[in-house]
Design a protein around this motif. Structure first.
Motif, PDB file in Angstrom:
ATOM      1  N   UNK A  78       0.772  -1.256  -0.111  1.00 23.32           N
ATOM      2  CA  UNK A  78       0.112  -0.164   0.089  1.00 23.32           C
ATOM      3  C   UNK A  78       0.923   1.231   0.184  1.00 23.32           C
ATOM      4  N   UNK A  79       0.382   2.312  -0.385  1.00 21.30           N
ATOM      5  CA  UNK A  79       1.031   3.719  -0.337  1.00 21.30           C
ATOM      6  C   UNK A  79       1.619   3.997   0.990  1.00 21.30           C
ATOM      7  N   UNK A  80       0.798   3.742   2.133  1.00 24.16           N
ATOM      8  CA  UNK A  80       1.264   4.009   3.379  1.00 24.16           C
ATOM      9  C   UNK A  80       1.326   2.798   4.319  1.00 24.16           C
ATOM     10  N   UNK A  81       2.343   2.179   4.262  1.00 25.80           N
ATOM     11  CA  UNK A  81       2.128   0.806   4.964  1.00 25.80           C
ATOM     12  C   UNK A  81       2.497   1.112   6.205  1.00 25.80           C
ATOM     13  N   UNK A  82       2.023  -0.140   7.015  1.00 26.46           N
ATOM     14  CA  UNK A  82       2.532  -0.329   8.384  1.00 26.46           C
ATOM     15  C   UNK A  82       2.964  -1.547   8.578  1.00 26.46           C
ATOM     16  N   UNK A  83       4.292  -1.721   8.948  1.00 27.43           N
ATOM     17  CA  UNK A  83       5.183  -2.618   9.210  1.00 27.43           C
ATOM     18  C   UNK A  83       5.165  -2.920  10.735  1.00 27.43           C
ATOM     19  N   UNK A  84       4.879  -3.932  11.247  1.00 29.44           N
ATOM     20  CA  UNK A  84       4.791  -4.121  12.546  1.00 29.44           C
ATOM     21  C   UNK A  84       6.507  -4.101  12.974  1.00 29.44           C
ATOM     22  N   UNK A 110       7.910   4.233   4.803  1.00 25.72           N
ATOM     23  CA  UNK A 110       8.765   3.108   5.389  1.00 25.72           C
ATOM     24  C   UNK A 110      10.174   3.558   5.962  1.00 25.72           C
ATOM     25  N   UNK A 111      10.443   4.631   5.326  1.00 25.10           N
ATOM     26  CA  UNK A 111      11.783   5.442   5.875  1.00 25.10           C
ATOM     27  C   UNK A 111      11.677   5.903   7.565  1.00 25.10           C
ATOM     28  N   UNK A 112      10.383   6.692   7.577  1.00 27.39           N
ATOM     29  CA  UNK A 112       9.748   7.053   8.748  1.00 27.39           C
ATOM     30  C   UNK A 112       9.682   5.894   9.862  1.00 27.39           C
ATOM     31  N   UNK A 113       9.242   4.743   9.418  1.00 26.66           N
ATOM     32  CA  UNK A 113       9.272   3.548  10.275  1.00 26.66           C
ATOM     33  C   UNK A 113      10.402   2.984  10.718  1.00 26.66           C
ATOM     34  N   UNK A 116      11.986   5.350  13.186  1.00 28.20           N
ATOM     35  CA  UNK A 116      11.108   5.231  14.662  1.00 28.20           C
ATOM     36  C   UNK A 116      11.796   4.107  15.294  1.00 28.20           C
ATOM     37  N   UNK A 117      11.969   2.970  14.577  1.00 29.69           N
ATOM     38  CA  UNK A 117      12.000   1.645  15.175  1.00 29.69           C
ATOM     39  C   UNK A 117      13.466   1.226  15.317  1.00 29.69           C
ATOM     40  N   UNK A 118      14.375   1.704  14.231  1.00 30.49           N
ATOM     41  CA  UNK A 118      15.719   1.433  14.515  1.00 30.49           C
ATOM     42  C   UNK A 118      16.894   2.598  14.954  1.00 30.49           C
ATOM     43  N   UNK A 119      16.345   3.764  14.521  1.00 30.50           N
ATOM     44  CA  UNK A 119      16.946   4.933  14.936  1.00 30.50           C
ATOM     45  C   UNK A 119      17.670   5.486  13.482  1.00 30.50           C
ATOM     46  N   UNK A 120      18.286   6.642  13.761  1.00 31.89           N
ATOM     47  CA  UNK A 120      18.990   7.222  12.688  1.00 31.89           C
ATOM     48  C   UNK A 120      20.301   6.875  12.316  1.00 31.89           C
ATOM     49  N   UNK A 121      20.844   5.953  12.813  1.00 40.32           N
ATOM     50  CA  UNK A 121      22.298   5.774  12.606  1.00 40.32           C
ATOM     51  C   UNK A 121      22.426   4.468  11.611  1.00 40.32           C
TER      52      UNK A 121
END
Length: 184
Positions: A78-84, A110-113, A116-121
């Motif tokens: 989908x255009x706006x996915x939600x990946x658990x 996906x990049x935002x997720x 959010x989940x893994x950090x920016x490193x």
């Protein structure tokens, strides 16, 4: 082996890893499978050329290490996915089609997720696919996206044609460089 790849493999500044695990994510039809096949084919050819030249295969890689590449492909439906739960890896390659706006929207979500989940490193590389059919795509939009992704977000951004194997090695090399920068 092309000269740029040969120079890259011999770069003394790279900290070598013995394996590289990449997750390739993107909207349906963006060219993920073709990109994954191209990465694996190019890496296999690079390794076999190196062995034919008399070099030991186990010496191929960054700083004399053999680098094994594992690529996992994941479709975003989908255009706006939600990946658990995002898979663990060394780098994320977010593939979008230059001729499909929804595919770009999905990888930015996906990049935002990931952040959010893994950090920016963790390295994130955007791959704009289908340069072979994107002649009518607005050049201003292309430049804006490149500048925004590269400068504002500080992620890699590459335009390729996976079908024609154009610039796949460049994506692979720059992914390795970004992973090596984040490895202690």
């Amino acid at each position: 082996m092309d000269p740029e790849t040969e120079r890259f493999l011999q770069e003394p500044g790279c900290q070598g890893k013995s394996s590289l695990k990449m997750v390739v994510m993107g909207y349906q039809g963006a060219g993920k499978k073709t990109l994954v096949d191209g990465i694996q084919r190019n890496w296999s050819e690079l390794r076999s050329r190196s062995s034919r030249k008399g070099e030991r295969t186990d010496d191929l890689g960054i700083r004399g290490r053999d680098v094994n590449i594992e690529v996992i492909e994941t479709a975003v439906k989908r255009p706006f996915p939600f990946i658990q739960r995002l898979p663990s890896c060394d780098a994320y390659l977010l593939v979008y089609s230059m001729v499909c706006e929804d595919s770009f929207k999905s990888v930015t979500a996906v990049r935002d997720q990931i952040i959010q989940q893994k950090g920016d490193s963790i390295p994130i590389i955007f791959v704009a696919n289908k340069t072979d059919i994107a002649q009518n795509v607005d050049k201003t939009r292309r430049v804006y996206r490149d500048l925004f992704i590269s400068c504002e977000w500080e992620h890699g951004h590459y335009e390729i044609s996976a079908r024609n194997s154009t610039d796949i090695n460049r994506v692979l090399q720059n992914t390795m460089r970004r992973v090596n920068k984040t490895t202690p």
